[in-house]
Design an enzyme around this catalytic site. Structure first.
Site, PDB file in Angstrom:
ATOM      1  N   HIS A 177      59.151 -44.548  29.782  1.00 51.69           N
ATOM      2  CA  HIS A 177      59.280 -43.105  29.995  1.00 51.69           C
ATOM      3  C   HIS A 177      59.765 -42.892  31.421  1.00 51.69           C
ATOM      4  O   HIS A 177      59.070 -43.250  32.380  1.00 51.69           O
ATOM      5  CB  HIS A 177      57.957 -42.382  29.766  1.00 51.69           C
ATOM      6  N   CYS A 178      60.956 -42.325  31.551  1.00 53.26           N
ATOM      7  CA  CYS A 178      61.567 -42.158  32.870  1.00 53.26           C
ATOM      8  C   CYS A 178      61.203 -40.789  33.440  1.00 53.26           C
ATOM      9  O   CYS A 178      61.594 -39.754  32.877  1.00 53.26           O
ATOM     10  CB  CYS A 178      63.077 -42.302  32.780  1.00 53.26           C
ATOM     11  N   PRO A 179      60.465 -40.736  34.548  1.00 57.40           N
ATOM     12  CA  PRO A 179      60.110 -39.433  35.121  1.00 57.40           C
ATOM     13  C   PRO A 179      61.300 -38.719  35.747  1.00 57.40           C
ATOM     14  O   PRO A 179      61.250 -37.494  35.924  1.00 57.40           O
ATOM     15  CB  PRO A 179      59.059 -39.792  36.176  1.00 57.40           C
ATOM     16  N   GLY A 182      62.831 -37.094  32.737  1.00 53.58           N
ATOM     17  CA  GLY A 182      61.847 -36.327  31.978  1.00 53.58           C
ATOM     18  C   GLY A 182      61.896 -36.604  30.492  1.00 53.58           C
ATOM     19  O   GLY A 182      61.675 -35.696  29.680  1.00 53.58           O
ATOM     20  N   GLN A 183      62.161 -37.850  30.108  1.00 60.37           N
ATOM     21  CA  GLN A 183      62.300 -38.174  28.692  1.00 60.37           C
ATOM     22  C   GLN A 183      61.991 -39.652  28.471  1.00 60.37           C
ATOM     23  O   GLN A 183      62.125 -40.480  29.381  1.00 60.37           O
ATOM     24  CB  GLN A 183      63.731 -37.873  28.230  1.00 60.37           C
TER      25      GLN A 183
END
Length: 410
Positions: A177-179, A182-183
């Site tokens: 999950h890549c901050p 945001g996805q």
């Protein structure tokens, strides 16, 4: 009239995950979609500053009747890289990463699962009348791969899938999950994610090199030139810092692609001691990521929800209809059966108690609070209760025997 015929809802309107939907469910983002604006700002602001600097140089050279043809390609490349970077960022963040549809009920118990299954951990906490192993083996390219049961989605996750605690979804070929976008990064947006970090790296290197050229070509000493071109100095420092981040991601994911791994798998060292069943060789691994057809979404978030799905309570703990009687619930919680022959039974007042009303009251607001149950404490209390009943029975039996002996003696 509206109450008798309620307006039908679409799937994105009743989705139990933490995703954010826009434009009628056509765009799907993660719950931390606000970080997308921060990432866009960090990319667009320096890029626009660089383009403004190049425009200033072109105008200055044109005003002095000096050739400026060589600077037009620089401006075009900077604009193209910036637009591509923003496009890949948007495609990564706004797509379904490969969400696996949830089940409303747990899968049916497979008769092939026996008690001697390799997994001795059973899924029976929420569905005590079912016997489902926590993991099971599936064959992938001739290799046995373990898949886990997801208590939230009520399904056995497909190979390489994992449940994202942030988005609250199981995602196919889950990478991470890549901050920054945001996805979740999964099977349907990994290609765009890699193009995003790669384009960001190229843009940083391009701005870094051209900014140095601007300072070196200026008249005077290097420090003097830097003092007169603060924007170029800022861009050099900014790109130098950023390229370590995006460049490191580019190199790391290049390695993952070449070996057909995911970030999740690599961090867990799954293939250190065994062969990777998904590795097809360098060329085929890159073909799989960049030149294969992206699988369609398993969910149509704009589809109207069926009535039976809408009536299902979106709860994790009440995912299956509970048909266990009150007495059976006591037996399960106690860890033994009190109704067997030659055993001490519970008092009638406990056996006749109905717990359905209490349970329904708890289920109505179960999302707001959870009542913890200490199974060991319950078992100890039951054992103590059984011991007291047996002791009282023995004392009564001994007393009766003594009276009978006294009467006989008399």
């Amino acid at each position: 009239m509206d109450q008798e015929n309620p307006k039908p809802l679409r799937l994105y309107q009743v989705w139990r995950g933490s995703n954010r939907f826009f434009f009628g469910g056509r765009l799907i983002f993660g719950p931390d979609v606000s970080s997308l604006f921060l990432s866009a700002f960090l990319i667009a602001t320096p890029a626009l500053g660089f383009c403004a600097k190049i425009l200033h140089i072109i105008r200055k050279r044109v005003a002095k009747d000096e050739p400026a043809v060589s600077w037009y390609p620089v401006l075009i490349v900077a604009i193209a890289l910036t637009m591509l970077d923003m496009l890949f960022l948007f495609l990564t963040s706004s797509r379904d990463p490969g969400i696996v549809p949830r089940n409303n009920r747990p899968p049916e118990c497979d008769d092939t699962f026996e008690m001697n299954t390799p997994s001795m951990e059973w899924v029976n906490g929420r569905t005590p009348h079912l016997k489902l192993p926590r993991t099971k083996d599936v064959i992938v390219n001739g290799h046995a791969v373990k898949v886990k049961f997801c208590d939230t989605c009520l399904l056995y996750r497909p190979p390489r899938a994992s449940h994202c605690s942030i988005c609250n979804n199981c995602v196919q070929r889950f990478d991470h999950h890549c901050p920054w976008v945001g996805q979740c990064i999964g099977i349907r947006n990994y290609r765009y994610f890699y193009m995003f970090v790669t384009t960001s790296t190229i843009l940083c290197l391009f701005v870094f090199v051209v900014s140095w050229i601007n300072i070196v070509r200026a008249k005077g000493h290097l420090l003097q030139a830097m003092s007169h071109d603060a924007l170029s100095v800022f861009l050099i420092i900014y790109c130098f810092i950023a390229v370590w981040f995006v460049g490191g991601l580019t190199v790391f994911h290049f390695y993952l692609i070449s070996t057909n791994q995911t970030t999740y798998e690599n961090f867990r060292y799954r293939y250190d001691k065994k062969e990777n069943p998904y590795n097809k060789g360098l060329i085929k691994n890159f073909q799989e990521i960049f030149f294969s057809r992206i699988p369609p979404s398993m969910l149509d978030f704009r589809a109207f929800v069926q009535e039976e799905i809408m009536s299902t309570e979106p709860s994790n703990d009440d995912a299956v209809e509970d048909t266990t009687s009150s007495k059976e619930k006591i037996d399960i919680e106690m860890g033994q059966n009190f109704g067997e022959e030659n055993s001490i039974s519970l008092p009638e007042i406990l056996l006749n108690m109905e717990f359905g009303g209490i349970q329904n009251n708890l289920k109505t607001d179960q999302d707001k609070f959870v009542i913890p149950v200490d199974q060991e404490l319950i078992k100890e209390s039951a054992d103590a209760f059984t011991f007291e009943v047996e002791a009282n029975a023995e004392e009564k039996h001994d007393g009766t025997k003594s009276e009978h002996t006294t009467t006989t003696s008399g």
